[in-house]
Design a protein around this motif. Structure first.
Motif, PDB file in Angstrom:
ATOM      1  N   LEU A 193      67.639 159.109   1.202  1.00 17.15           N
ATOM      2  CA  LEU A 193      67.059 160.059   0.249  1.00 17.15           C
ATOM      3  C   LEU A 193      65.633 160.449   0.619  1.00 17.15           C
ATOM      4  O   LEU A 193      65.169 161.532   0.259  1.00 17.15           O
ATOM      5  N   ALA A 194      64.933 159.577   1.344  1.00 19.13           N
ATOM      6  CA  ALA A 194      63.571 159.890   1.769  1.00 19.13           C
ATOM      7  C   ALA A 194      63.542 161.072   2.731  1.00 19.13           C
ATOM      8  O   ALA A 194      62.512 161.737   2.875  1.00 19.13           O
ATOM      9  N   PHE A 195      64.669 161.342   3.383  1.00 15.85           N
ATOM     10  CA  PHE A 195      64.759 162.477   4.300  1.00 15.85           C
ATOM     11  C   PHE A 195      65.343 163.710   3.628  1.00 15.85           C
ATOM     12  O   PHE A 195      65.623 164.703   4.305  1.00 15.85           O
ATOM     13  N   ARG A 196      65.540 163.685   2.298  1.00 17.73           N
ATOM     14  CA  ARG A 196      66.144 164.799   1.577  1.00 17.73           C
ATOM     15  C   ARG A 196      65.157 165.442   0.614  1.00 17.73           C
ATOM     16  O   ARG A 196      64.249 164.783   0.104  1.00 17.73           O
ATOM     17  N   SER A 197      65.359 166.722   0.354  1.00 18.68           N
ATOM     18  CA  SER A 197      64.500 167.450  -0.579  1.00 18.68           C
ATOM     19  C   SER A 197      64.705 166.904  -1.985  1.00 18.68           C
ATOM     20  O   SER A 197      65.832 166.551  -2.368  1.00 18.68           O
ATOM     21  N   ALA A 198      63.635 166.850  -2.745  1.00 19.45           N
ATOM     22  CA  ALA A 198      63.688 166.266  -4.083  1.00 19.45           C
ATOM     23  C   ALA A 198      64.628 167.048  -4.997  1.00 19.45           C
ATOM     24  O   ALA A 198      65.350 166.482  -5.815  1.00 19.45           O
ATOM     25  N   GLY A 199      64.655 168.371  -4.872  1.00 20.47           N
ATOM     26  CA  GLY A 199      65.477 169.185  -5.755  1.00 20.47           C
ATOM     27  C   GLY A 199      66.912 169.336  -5.314  1.00 20.47           C
ATOM     28  O   GLY A 199      67.770 169.750  -6.097  1.00 20.47           O
ATOM     29  N   ASN A 200      67.207 169.003  -4.049  1.00 23.33           N
ATOM     30  CA  ASN A 200      68.559 169.186  -3.514  1.00 23.33           C
ATOM     31  C   ASN A 200      68.815 168.135  -2.437  1.00 23.33           C
ATOM     32  O   ASN A 200      68.355 168.259  -1.311  1.00 23.33           O
ATOM     33  N   ILE A 201      69.557 167.089  -2.791  1.00 23.95           N
ATOM     34  CA  ILE A 201      69.739 165.973  -1.863  1.00 23.95           C
ATOM     35  C   ILE A 201      70.633 166.336  -0.679  1.00 23.95           C
ATOM     36  O   ILE A 201      70.708 165.584   0.297  1.00 23.95           O
ATOM     37  N   SER A 202      71.309 167.489  -0.735  1.00 24.03           N
ATOM     38  CA  SER A 202      72.119 167.924   0.396  1.00 24.03           C
ATOM     39  C   SER A 202      71.292 168.658   1.446  1.00 24.03           C
ATOM     40  O   SER A 202      71.804 168.987   2.523  1.00 24.03           O
ATOM     41  N   ASP A 203      70.006 168.885   1.132  1.00 16.58           N
ATOM     42  CA  ASP A 203      69.124 169.640   2.023  1.00 16.58           C
ATOM     43  C   ASP A 203      68.084 168.702   2.644  1.00 16.58           C
ATOM     44  O   ASP A 203      67.248 168.142   1.927  1.00 16.58           O
ATOM     45  N   ASN A 262      67.932 154.631  -0.431  1.00 13.27           N
ATOM     46  CA  ASN A 262      66.566 155.148  -0.579  1.00 13.27           C
ATOM     47  C   ASN A 262      66.036 155.700   0.741  1.00 13.27           C
ATOM     48  O   ASN A 262      65.301 156.696   0.757  1.00 13.27           O
ATOM     49  N   ALA A 263      66.414 155.065   1.843  1.00 15.86           N
ATOM     50  CA  ALA A 263      65.959 155.536   3.153  1.00 15.86           C
ATOM     51  C   ALA A 263      66.557 156.903   3.474  1.00 15.86           C
ATOM     52  O   ALA A 263      65.859 157.789   3.995  1.00 15.86           O
ATOM     53  N   GLY A 302      76.173 143.414   0.083  1.00 13.32           N
ATOM     54  CA  GLY A 302      75.617 144.442  -0.786  1.00 13.32           C
ATOM     55  C   GLY A 302      74.114 144.371  -0.975  1.00 13.32           C
ATOM     56  O   GLY A 302      73.571 145.094  -1.820  1.00 13.32           O
ATOM     57  N   GLU A 303      73.438 143.542  -0.208  1.00 11.05           N
ATOM     58  CA  GLU A 303      72.003 143.355  -0.411  1.00 11.05           C
ATOM     59  C   GLU A 303      71.160 144.503   0.151  1.00 11.05           C
ATOM     60  O   GLU A 303      69.979 144.621  -0.171  1.00 11.05           O
ATOM     61  N   THR A 304      71.752 145.336   0.998  1.00 16.16           N
ATOM     62  CA  THR A 304      70.986 146.434   1.603  1.00 16.16           C
ATOM     63  C   THR A 304      71.308 147.787   0.974  1.00 16.16           C
ATOM     64  O   THR A 304      70.805 148.811   1.430  1.00 16.16           O
ATOM     65  N   ALA A 305      72.145 147.810  -0.052  1.00  9.68           N
ATOM     66  CA  ALA A 305      72.610 149.083  -0.619  1.00  9.68           C
ATOM     67  C   ALA A 305      71.453 149.956  -1.095  1.00  9.68           C
ATOM     68  O   ALA A 305      71.399 151.157  -0.791  1.00  9.68           O
ATOM     69  N   ALA A 306      70.520 149.366  -1.836  1.00  9.78           N
ATOM     70  CA  ALA A 306      69.390 150.141  -2.370  1.00  9.78           C
ATOM     71  C   ALA A 306      68.496 150.632  -1.240  1.00  9.78           C
ATOM     72  O   ALA A 306      68.074 151.800  -1.226  1.00  9.78           O
ATOM     73  N   PHE A 307      68.217 149.757  -0.283  1.00  8.77           N
ATOM     74  CA  PHE A 307      67.382 150.150   0.855  1.00  8.77           C
ATOM     75  C   PHE A 307      68.023 151.290   1.643  1.00  8.77           C
ATOM     76  O   PHE A 307      67.356 152.278   1.994  1.00  8.77           O
ATOM     77  N   GLY A 358      72.098 162.054   7.666  1.00 12.70           N
ATOM     78  CA  GLY A 358      72.952 161.401   6.687  1.00 12.70           C
ATOM     79  C   GLY A 358      74.249 160.890   7.265  1.00 12.70           C
ATOM     80  O   GLY A 358      75.188 160.585   6.522  1.00 12.70           O
ATOM     81  N   LEU A 359      74.324 160.759   8.588  1.00 11.78           N
ATOM     82  CA  LEU A 359      75.553 160.321   9.243  1.00 11.78           C
ATOM     83  C   LEU A 359      75.677 158.802   9.280  1.00 11.78           C
ATOM     84  O   LEU A 359      76.769 158.278   9.481  1.00 11.78           O
ATOM     85  N   HIS A 360      74.557 158.116   9.120  1.00 14.38           N
ATOM     86  CA  HIS A 360      74.558 156.657   9.145  1.00 14.38           C
ATOM     87  C   HIS A 360      73.502 156.118   8.178  1.00 14.38           C
ATOM     88  O   HIS A 360      72.476 156.757   7.931  1.00 14.38           O
ATOM     89  N   TYR A 361      73.775 154.925   7.676  1.00 17.92           N
ATOM     90  CA  TYR A 361      72.742 154.181   6.957  1.00 17.92           C
ATOM     91  C   TYR A 361      71.768 153.587   7.970  1.00 17.92           C
ATOM     92  O   TYR A 361      72.133 153.352   9.134  1.00 17.92           O
TER      93      TYR A 361
END
Length: 227
Positions: free
Chosen positions: A45-55, A42-43, A34-39, A189-192
């Motif tokens: 989410l960095a590729f997602r729009s701030a107002g809509n994480i599905s976009d 966040n990685a 579980g040590e990489t969960a936050a990383f 969003g298909l892989h971490y």
């Protein structure tokens, strides 16, 4: 000095393969502790729009381009490409390179499937609905298999090139393609990210192992003929 160069190359290759496997082991250990969960989150989410994480970020054509790029690492594409290359090599009566391609792709795919079965990591919950997946997440099959196929193909093309510049160019293109496929998996969003890093590690390690085995067999055969 010439007699020592093959030994140095062999040692360097073995060390690199060992390092790649160690990287995979360390990533796997950290992921399942579980040590990489936050990383990882966040990685993505960095590729997602701030107002809509599905976009995903960027205009619509970027998302479509990512889908096109990621398809280059799909099993159907790599099977068709590998089959075409193997057939071409057989027509040229290059049975050794054809066998190398076959073993690399088949073995790399089987190895990745085995690791997916063992680790059975769930997929990210932020994947696009338009993208369908049928296997577990760790390690990334697209990252691993694309590394095997395109790096092996690049090495075959580079081996026949007479110019150092051409050799470097071919391998650079192969590496860039593998990199883009891996990044596209995270973007969609298909892989971490750790799935992709692990896939790159085992895919590259397997490809280099196959190169090394083929080179040792070829050199051994040449030595026997020389005697």
């Amino acid at each position: 000095m010439r007699t020592r160069q093959p030994e140095i190359w062999l040692l360097g290759t073995l060390l690199l393969v060992a390092a790649l496997w160690l990287i995979f082991i360390f990533i796997a250990q950290d992921v399942f502790e579980g040590e990489t969960a936050a990383f990882d989150r966040n990685a993505i989410l960095a590729f997602r729009s701030a107002g809509n994480i599905s976009d995903p970020i960027g205009p619509p054509w970027v998302e479509e381009a990512a889908r096109d790029i990621t398809s280059l690492g799909s099993i159907i594409v790599v099977v068709i490409l590998s089959g075409a290359v193997i057939g071409y090599l057989l027509l040229l009566r290059k049975r050794g390179p054809a066998l190398l391609m076959l073993i690399s792709v088949a073995g790399g795919t089987a190895l990745n499937d085995l690791l997916k079965y063992i680790f059975d990591r769930p997929r990210p919950d932020l994947m696009l609905q338009a993208a369908r997946v049928f296997t577990s997440s760790f390690p990334s099959g697209h990252a691993a298999v694309s590394a095997v196929v395109y790096l092996t193909l690049g090495s075959l093309l580079a081996r026949d090139a007479t110019s150092i510049a051409v050799k470097i160019y071919v391998m650079a293109v192969a590496i860039l393609l593998v990199f883009l496929i891996g990044v596209s998996r995270v973007f969609l969003g298909l892989h971490y990210p750790t799935d992709v890093l692990a896939g790159w590690s085992i895919g590259s390690a397997w490809a280099m192992t196959c190169w090394l085995a083929a080179d040792r067999l070829q050199n051994g055969r040449a030595d026997r003929i020389g005697r």
